[in-house]
Structure formats: structure tokens, C-alpha cells
Write a protein that holds these residues in place. Sequence first.
Motif, mmCIF file in Angstrom:
data_model
loop_
_atom_site.group_PDB
_atom_site.id
_atom_site.type_symbol
_atom_site.label_atom_id
_atom_site.label_comp_id
_atom_site.label_asym_id
_atom_site.label_seq_id
_atom_site.Cartn_x
_atom_site.Cartn_y
_atom_site.Cartn_z
ATOM 1 N N GLN A 78 27.230 19.632 77.114
ATOM 2 C CA GLN A 78 27.129 18.523 78.062
ATOM 3 C C GLN A 78 27.684 18.905 79.432
ATOM 4 O O GLN A 78 28.756 19.489 79.503
ATOM 5 N N GLN A 115 33.758 11.343 66.260
ATOM 6 C CA GLN A 115 33.685 11.443 67.725
ATOM 7 C C GLN A 115 33.551 10.051 68.350
ATOM 8 O O GLN A 115 34.162 9.762 69.377
ATOM 9 N N LYS A 166 36.339 8.681 70.863
ATOM 10 C CA LYS A 166 35.996 8.393 72.254
ATOM 11 C C LYS A 166 36.010 6.903 72.580
ATOM 12 O O LYS A 166 36.042 6.534 73.756
ATOM 13 N N ASP A 206 34.049 20.748 65.703
ATOM 14 C CA ASP A 206 34.021 19.292 65.929
ATOM 15 C C ASP A 206 32.620 18.703 65.739
ATOM 16 O O ASP A 206 32.490 17.488 65.601
ATOM 17 N N GLN A 207 31.590 19.550 65.716
ATOM 18 C CA GLN A 207 30.221 19.025 65.597
ATOM 19 C C GLN A 207 29.691 19.029 64.154
ATOM 20 O O GLN A 207 28.533 18.707 63.911
ATOM 21 N N LYS A 211 42.058 18.432 70.046
ATOM 22 C CA LYS A 211 41.144 19.490 70.491
ATOM 23 C C LYS A 211 41.083 19.567 72.015
ATOM 24 O O LYS A 211 41.199 18.552 72.701
HETATM 25 MG MG MG Z 1 32.395 17.017 72.856
#
Ligand code: MG
Length: 328
Positions: A9, A107, A111, A146-147, A192
Amino acid sequence: TQTIFSGIQPSGSLTIGNYLGAMKQFPELQDDYDSYFCIVDYHAITVPQDRLKLRERTRSLAALYLACGIDPEKSTLFIQSEVPAHAELSWMLQCVASIGELERMTQFKDKSEGKESVTAGLLTYPPLMAADILLYGTDLVPVGDDQKQHLELTRNLAERFNNRYNNIFNIPDIRIQEVGARVMSLQNPTKKMSKSDDNHKATIFMLDELKQIEKKIKSAVTDSEGIIEYDEENKPGITNLLNIYASFAEKPVEDIVTENQGKGYGDFKQDLAELVQGELEAIQNRYYDLYESDELDDILDHGREKADRVASKMLNKAKKAMGIGRVH
Ligand code: MG
Ligand code: ATP
């Protein structure tokens, strides 16, 4: 040959987390795979972005991919929003996903934590990511740790679509580095490292001035023991630095621990700073040449054409399978 897809991103300046977890491994992969590297700007707007900064970061990210060794003769480098199939398939996959499974994504929870209001796009981020990957018949997705959960969801959505409509999607596998898969914040090593972290001391950016890199490493949080040991639980700070060291040096982390036995934290940090500076300096020099060049636009134009050709075919298959539009 098999296909890989990976996206980053333009939500901030790239960190060494993005580098070690994802980008550093791309150049070697492009020799063996049909490779798609994407600047995922539609993902970036799931949180507020300044429009001029977003545009600048999009170009900057393209230059950085190339500076790290992406060869446009071997790989397809393109901007997500320039290939409309991504947004279209994303919508269709949102209609395959359930709200419950999207709300379970860590996530999304991280977020949205503490925010009074978040966008619907933050919740529907994973179906867009699934669309990115599935459009290219991707076999392998090289990403940071993390993905993992998003990739698992991508696989589920693909299987659900295949079973419900027609068997058109390849089920992709994840590829995670052994070291460098999860680089932690320098100021809070249980969190992270993220390019959108507001505390800039916590993050080493790939385009940081060399002096700045040294400063940040030297002020990284460690512990008062003064013993170099790998212990995620009790010594997360020094363990993070050991992982970063091993990842830049491309050596097993055990070797780094052995080589630095008995050394003080100050000396160890100094060595680490020099290692990081050396590798990033070479990338930065290439980056500044590329950023201003017309060549960069040619590469992105070319990438868009190639990606659009492949993605449109898959999108048509998906539309046909779901009964969208007229048959032709
Ligand atoms: Mg990210
Ligand atoms: P944001 O905070 O805006 O989400 P980010 O730093 O998480 O930014 P992304 O663009 O979301 O970056 O992710 C790009 C790639 O970098 C992904 O493959 C992701 O897994 C990887 N990545 C992100 N952070 C880290 C990290 N701390 N360690 C290793 N890999 C990471």
C-alpha cells in the motif's frame, strides 16, 4: 511456470518491515515465476489519506520497487486503480464473503481499535485483496506474517466461489520468510512495525537519512540485562534487533547470536546500524534517479496493459459464472 502476486500500500513511506518481510525477496523470485507486483492504492484509502501525498507515495513506491531490483523485463509492475477489474471483482467477492468473517480479521480489529468511526472499506479490505490475487491465477503470495489470516480468507472465498458458481479460481499458497517475516516496532517491540505508525522513532524508513537510521537503532528499546540472547518472551527488544540483523546479513539468527556473544548492546547496535545503512544507501541512490525519470511512467504504462489483459479475462469468467451482464 507458476505465478506470484504481491501488493504494497502507498499508505506511507516504506519501512524495513515491508522490505524484509516482502520486497527484499521479490527480485530473486522474478527469475522463476511469472510475477505481478502491485501498488495497491485502493487499499490505502481504507483509512484517510491526503490526496497529494497519496499520489506522491504511489510514484515513490513504484520507484522503490525498481530500486530494490524489480526488473520490468521480467515482472509486471502496476498500479491497482489503473486496472478496473480489481474493484469489480472485489465487489463480487464482497457478495460472497460474510460480515461475520470479515469482522474476525485481526487487522480490522487492530486498525479500528479505539476509533469512533471507521470506513466500510476497512472491513471489506480482504475481499479486495482476494480479488488482487485471484485475478492472475496466482499460485504463491510472498507476504509478511501479518497477512496470513487474509490469505486464509482469500483461499476460503475462492473455494466458496468455485463450489457455488464455477471452478475458475486457482487456490493460492502463502510464502513467508523464515527471518524477517515479522519486524517489530523499535519503541514497542511487541507491536509490528508499520508504515502508518505515528511514532517515527519506532520505524526505520527505507528512505531515512543514514544518520537518522543510526540514531533510531541506537535509541531502540532493549532491556537492562546487557546480555545478547534470543528470547522473544522476555527480551523482545534485543530479539527484534537480532532478527533484523540476521535478515539483512542473510544468515541464520543463531549465527548472529553466537558471533555477538559477550558484546555490549551499544557495540551491537553500532554494527547493526552500519549493516542497514550499507544496504539501504545503495537502494536510495538508485531510487532518486528513478523517481524523476520518464522511464518510470513507461514501465507503469506497460505494466498496466499487461495486467489489464490478464485480469480482464478472469473478470469475464467470474461474471459469466455469477450471471452478471449479457452473455457474449
Ligand atoms: Mg499493513
Ligand atoms: P499499514 O500500516 O498502512 O498497513 P504496512 O507497513 O503494514 O502498512 P502493507 O502495505 O500493509 O504495509 O504491507 C506490505 C507488505 O509488507 C505485506 O507483505 C506485509 O505482510 C509486509 N509487512 C508489513 N509490516 C511488516 C512487518 N512489520 N514485518 C514484516 N513484514 C511486514
